[in-house]
Design a protein around this motif. Structure first.
Motif, PDB file in Angstrom:
ATOM      1  N   GLU A  64      42.647  40.470  45.948  1.00 25.05           N
ATOM      2  CA  GLU A  64      41.685  40.837  46.822  1.00 25.05           C
ATOM      3  C   GLU A  64      40.425  40.809  45.999  1.00 25.05           C
ATOM      4  O   GLU A  64      40.150  41.356  45.151  1.00 25.05           O
ATOM      5  CB  GLU A  64      41.935  42.184  47.444  1.00 25.05           C
ATOM      6  N   TYR A  65      39.422  40.325  46.479  1.00 29.31           N
ATOM      7  CA  TYR A  65      37.994  40.015  46.002  1.00 29.31           C
ATOM      8  C   TYR A  65      37.218  41.204  46.434  1.00 29.31           C
ATOM      9  O   TYR A  65      36.993  41.622  47.842  1.00 29.31           O
ATOM     10  CB  TYR A  65      37.234  38.827  46.526  1.00 29.31           C
ATOM     11  N   THR A  66      36.272  41.995  45.593  1.00 25.20           N
ATOM     12  CA  THR A  66      35.594  43.082  45.891  1.00 25.20           C
ATOM     13  C   THR A  66      34.048  42.681  45.798  1.00 25.20           C
ATOM     14  O   THR A  66      33.049  43.372  46.299  1.00 25.20           O
ATOM     15  CB  THR A  66      35.703  44.380  45.007  1.00 25.20           C
ATOM     16  N   PHE A  67      33.629  41.582  44.594  1.00 31.29           N
ATOM     17  CA  PHE A  67      32.481  41.189  44.527  1.00 31.29           C
ATOM     18  C   PHE A  67      31.441  42.243  44.574  1.00 31.29           C
ATOM     19  O   PHE A  67      30.487  42.373  45.492  1.00 31.29           O
ATOM     20  CB  PHE A  67      32.188  40.112  45.614  1.00 31.29           C
ATOM     21  N   PRO A  68      31.294  43.338  43.490  1.00 27.70           N
ATOM     22  CA  PRO A  68      30.326  44.231  43.423  1.00 27.70           C
ATOM     23  C   PRO A  68      28.904  43.622  43.543  1.00 27.70           C
ATOM     24  O   PRO A  68      28.727  42.546  42.727  1.00 27.70           O
ATOM     25  CB  PRO A  68      30.875  44.974  42.145  1.00 27.70           C
ATOM     26  N   SER A  69      28.104  44.185  44.175  1.00 25.44           N
ATOM     27  CA  SER A  69      26.656  43.724  44.399  1.00 25.44           C
ATOM     28  C   SER A  69      25.793  43.966  43.118  1.00 25.44           C
ATOM     29  O   SER A  69      24.439  43.613  43.269  1.00 25.44           O
ATOM     30  CB  SER A  69      26.059  44.216  45.704  1.00 25.44           C
ATOM     31  N   SER A  70      26.322  45.068  42.286  1.00 29.44           N
ATOM     32  CA  SER A  70      25.305  44.792  40.959  1.00 29.44           C
ATOM     33  C   SER A  70      26.210  45.441  39.673  1.00 29.44           C
ATOM     34  O   SER A  70      27.514  45.848  39.959  1.00 29.44           O
ATOM     35  CB  SER A  70      24.177  45.983  41.340  1.00 29.44           C
TER      36      SER A  70
END
Length: 340
Positions: A198-204
């Motif tokens: 499951e990808y979360t891809f934090p934005s910073s």
């Protein structure tokens, strides 16, 4: 007497990590930057900047006017098969901002703004001119133009994208050891063979809560967006499966605001020659409104995808993800069963 016993898997992982640390030390004194857990995601990002700069994205908009190449000819792993890509590598302005325009078109179009740390800081779908802040010197903009009305309409949409707000020509490829980057990529991918990712891809960088998870995400599917309900996307990878076996997954309609897609990939996370995806623009629903997607089950199976005998995983993408998907109430990658 109390003793500390460690599983063989941990010992093996420690040996691998130690060998990589030694390899990194061997690069000391050279002009290349050695790779470690702390800088892997930045290095993987630089690799993608490099690949697209080679396609001219540092000099002007690089329009990919056809669906992505199959196999490792693709400039980025796990590219989607539902939109055409247009990519820009631009310097930010003296306020640390980048300005871009999404033209009015008859197809889905979105812009994702990625910084040099690999974070998708912004995902914007509204038409118009937008100015956003970026916390690195250069930004990587991904325009996605939908193919729901065919390739010609998508290509026409690409040509409407203006480039007069960008500062081209200043990005220089970072001197990471890219062979070593690939070694780390393969190590991280090997970790994810046997579970759903499951990808979360934090934005910073400040949003990273688990550095190892963040590195796994970049090694398996660089360039994704943080899931924001009804705006941005969510991505999930399935387990790897045998290409000679029939599998099916049945799930409730995800009700993505824009569309949902199901795309198979080979063991290197690349698209496969002659293998198509399925998306909500064209899929057939069951009588109860649910959707069944089949893999290698024959032409008569609902929404069948033939992987040509090749081992594969599939990725769910939800463009404008619904809250039910974010909350895990709809999870096709977790419902896979062997078909008859």
């Amino acid at each position: 007497m109390k003793t500390n016993a460690y599983p063989a898997s941990l010992i093996s992982a420690a040996i691998v990590a130690a060998s990589m640390a030694l390899a990194g030390a061997a690069h000391a004194g050279t002009d290349t930057i050695a790779i470690n857990e702390q800088n892997f995601s930045q290095a993987e990002t630089a690799k993608n900047f490099r690949n697209w700069a080679a396609r001219g994205a540092n000099k002007g908009i690089s329009h990919m006017d056809r669906l992505p190449p199959r196999g490792d000819k693709a400039p980025t792993i796990q590219m989607n098969d539902d939109t055409l890509y247009s990519v820009v590598i631009t310097e930010v302005d003296d306020k640390g901002q980048v300005t871009f325009t999404i033209p009015e078109t008859d197809v889905y179009m979105a812009v994702q703004v990625v910084n040099e740390g690999g974070h998708g800081q912004h995902y914007i779908v509204e038409d118009g001119t937008h100015t956003v802040s970026v916390d690195s010197k250069h930004a990587f903009l991904i325009y996605r133009s939908g193919t729901e009305q065919g390739l010609e309409v998508a290509r026409a949409a690409q040509q409407l994208i203006p480039d007069d707000s960008f500062i081209f020509g200043t990005y220089e490829v970072k001197p990471y050891d890219y062979d070593e980057v690939q070694q780390w990529v393969e190590k991280y991918r090997a970790e994810t063979r046997d579970y759903v990712l499951e990808y979360t891809f934090p934005s910073s960088a400040a949003d990273i809560t688990d550095l190892h998870q963040w590195n796994l995400e970049n090694a398996n599917g660089w360039g994704g967006a943080s899931p924001v309900a009804n705006v941005a996307n969510k991505y999930t990878n399935s387990l790897f499966m045998d290409g000679e076996t029939c599998y099916q997954t049945t799930f409730a309609d995800p009700k993505s605001r824009y569309f949902t897609s199901v795309t198979p990939y080979d063991t290197g996370r690349y698209l496969m020659e002659g293998v198509k995806n399925v998306n909500s623009h064209t899929w057939q629903k069951n009588q109860d409104g649910s959707i069944t997607v089949s893999f290698n089950c024959g032409d008569d199976a609902p929404n069948n995808i033939d992987t040509k005998g090749e081992r594969f995983s599939f990725t769910m993408r939800y463009y404008g993800v619904s809250q039910d998907v974010i909350d895990g109430k709809i999870a096709p990658t977790r419902n896979v069963v062997k078909g008859s």
